[in-house]
Design an enzyme around this catalytic site. Structure first.
Site, PDB file in Angstrom:
ATOM      1  N   HIS A 175       0.735  -1.168  -0.239  1.00  0.00           N
ATOM      2  CA  HIS A 175       0.158   0.014  -0.073  1.00  0.00           C
ATOM      3  C   HIS A 175       0.873   1.415  -0.079  1.00  0.00           C
ATOM      4  CE1 HIS A 175      -3.262  -2.581   1.326  1.00  0.00           C
ATOM      5  NE2 HIS A 175      -2.180  -3.246   2.028  1.00  0.00           N
TER       6      HIS A 175
ATOM      7  N   SER B  67      14.543  22.489 -15.853  1.00  0.00           N
ATOM      8  CA  SER B  67      13.456  23.262 -15.947  1.00  0.00           C
ATOM      9  C   SER B  67      13.983  24.656 -16.330  1.00  0.00           C
ATOM     10  CB  SER B  67      12.570  23.303 -14.524  1.00  0.00           C
ATOM     11  OG  SER B  67      11.998  24.512 -14.633  1.00  0.00           O
TER      12      SER B  67
ATOM     13  N   LYS C  22      15.804  22.221 -10.688  1.00  0.00           N
ATOM     14  CA  LYS C  22      15.002  21.024 -10.919  1.00  0.00           C
ATOM     15  C   LYS C  22      15.875  20.081 -11.613  1.00  0.00           C
ATOM     16  CE  LYS C  22      10.521  20.869 -10.616  1.00  0.00           C
ATOM     17  NZ  LYS C  22       9.957  19.625 -10.093  1.00  0.00           N
TER      18      LYS C  22
ATOM     19  N   GLU D 288       9.268   9.094 -16.941  1.00  0.00           N
ATOM     20  CA  GLU D 288       7.952   9.411 -16.992  1.00  0.00           C
ATOM     21  C   GLU D 288       7.389   8.984 -18.533  1.00  0.00           C
ATOM     22  OE1 GLU D 288       7.261  13.180 -14.086  1.00  0.00           O
ATOM     23  OE2 GLU D 288       8.561  13.677 -15.744  1.00  0.00           O
TER      24      GLU D 288
END
Ligand code: ARG
Length: 457
Positions: free
Chosen positions: A153, A274, A280, A287
């Site tokens: 979980h 970024s 960043k 992704e």
């Protein structure tokens, strides 16, 4: 090529909707190999003369060189790779070119070409997946005893080792490899010679063309041969399942790389910055692997829907079989390569992983197991006693193994000092020696087997 019974040429829109050359030009190598095998057989059987067979083969070799050098010319009027090649052959060698299509139809031709293409695709995926497994096993070997939290979980559950976690993906990818191997074995029967749908009256030798193209044998039913796209669906389903595994690994890397976790630092070479936030480092490659898996599943669904409800034998709907397979293959190949690069280069933050494993009362089960083993307490009662200890530890803001013995004894008098030996994360993982368990010696045994299977040391 089929204009004999027509008074009028096709509308521009008809040409456009009909043409597959913009995408099936990718089959050129397979198309030429299939034609060469076919004409060699026609020559041997005396269906075309030896001289014509030789001329045709020579022409095909010339075209092969042209395609390799300049690419396949896209002419919508010529519909597909089969007609583009045959038209060029006629330009090169004249009327003898018209004999190549004897005892053959584009229906068995395209089924053969596509099977050959998918077979090559499977072989390249197989090599990629093996390289990914090699990367996983190598990194697992470095971290056979590095403790990290195991989750259920996404809540800290029990300590495991990072090597064990990585080897879980080795297993998943192993099942993917076996699915692709199954697909390859099932695919490897040759449809060439089934002609349009009914077979042919010419005395062809299907075993000869099958062998020449590396198939195990010819297919056994001409109707099935030209209408079967199971092999493409098998590929897409195996690709979908493999991409799910890649996506799950990508997802873990994304979570682990986020600052609150800080379990890993993804390599610069697989991250992006970024344009506004200078600090960043985004896990874009991971992704995109996660995103691509959705598109691959979409390709699988697209061909499933195309094939659903088609009557035997060939229908033009089936021309739509190729774009989803090509797209899925390109996405899968990229995803495998990207995940392999990330696994090879990711930096694991071992102290942070250990710290996370020590938080969250991950050894609570070990306390319950200790009560069962040492104090002969029934497991359900041990579970309850341990729950009370966790409640106390949480209230005090302490780890379980930092609770004083008096506090533990107050919960249950059967607890004594020896319990601390069971409560460390190292003791916890070391105790889980059941086959396939997370104990470092078990993990090392699995890694040794994996290395032998992969042929690495
Ligand atoms: N280009 C077609 C395909 O990809 C093969 C041609 C079969 N055409 C036909 N009218 N029977 O499926």
């Amino acid at each position: 090529m089929w204009g004999g019974r027509f008074a009028e040429g096709p509308a521009a829109i008809m040409r456009e909707i009909n043409a597959s050359i913009p995408f099936d030009k990718r089959l050129w190598r397979q198309d030429i190999a299939g034609s060469k095998a076919h004409v060699a057989m026609l020559g041997k059987q005396g269906i075309v003369s030896a001289a014509d067979a030789e001329t045709i083969t020579g022409g095909l070799t010339t075209i092969e060189g042209e395609y390799a050098e300049k690419g396949v010319p896209v002419d919508l009027a010529l519909e597909d790779i089969h007609m583009v090649t045959e038209t060029r052959l006629a330009e090169l060698i004249g009327p003898a070119a018209g004999r190549l299509h004897t005892a053959r139809s584009r229906n068995d031709q395209v089924a053969t070409d596509f099977k050959l293409w998918v077979r090559d695709a499977i072989d390249s995926v197989e090599a990629g997946l093996k390289a990914l497994q090699t990367a996983l096993v190598t990194r697992a070997g470095e971290h056979a005893a590095s403790v990290m939290p195991g989750f259920t979980h996404l809540q800290v559950a029990q300590p495991v080792t990072l090597g064990h976690h990585l080897m879980a993906y080795y297993e998943m990818i192993g099942r993917d490899r076996s699915r692709f191997a199954d697909a390859r074995a099932r695919l490897n029967r040759c449809p060439l010679g089934s002609a349009a749908l009914a077979g042919t009256g010419f005395p062809i030798d299907r075993a000869m063309t099958a062998a020449a193209l590396g198939f195990d044998a010819p297919t056994d039913n001409s109707l099935d041969s030209v209408s079967d796209r199971d092999f493409a669906l098998d590929y897409l389903m195996a690709a979908t399942q493999a991409s799910l595994h890649l996506s799950r690994l990508a997802e873990e890397f994304i979570i682990w790389a986020s600052q609150p976790y800080a379990f890993v630092s993804l390599p610069d070479s697989y991250s992006t910055g970024s344009s506004i936030m200078p600090q960043k480092r985004n896990p874009d490659a991971a992704e995109l692997v996660r995103g691509h898996s959705g598109r691959i599943a979409g390709c699988m669904m697209a061909l499933t829907m195309t094939m659903k409800g088609l009557p035997l034998a060939y229908s033009k709907d089936m021309q739509d079989d190729k774009p989803p397979v090509f797209e899925a293959h390109d996405l899968l190949a990229l995803s495998i390569a990207a995940m392999t690069g990330m696994v090879e280069k990711v930096t694991f933050n071992a102290p942070r992983l250990r710290q996370a494993a020590e938080a969250g009362f991950s050894t609570a089960t070990d306390l319950a197991d200790w009560l069962v083993r040492v104090a002969d307490v029934p497991f359900r009662e041990a579970h309850h006693i341990t729950g009370t200890a966790v409640k106390l530890a949480e209230r005090e803001g302490l780890a379980l193994d930092k609770l004083p013995i008096e506090a533990l004894k107050a919960i249950d008098a059967r607890i004594d000092d020896r319990v601390y030996d069971a409560l460390s994360v190292d003791a916890s993982v070391a105790s889980r020696r059941s086959h396939g368990g997370t104990a470092p010696d078990q993990v090392r045994a699995r890694i040794a087997e994996a290395k032998a299977a992969l042929g690495i040391d």
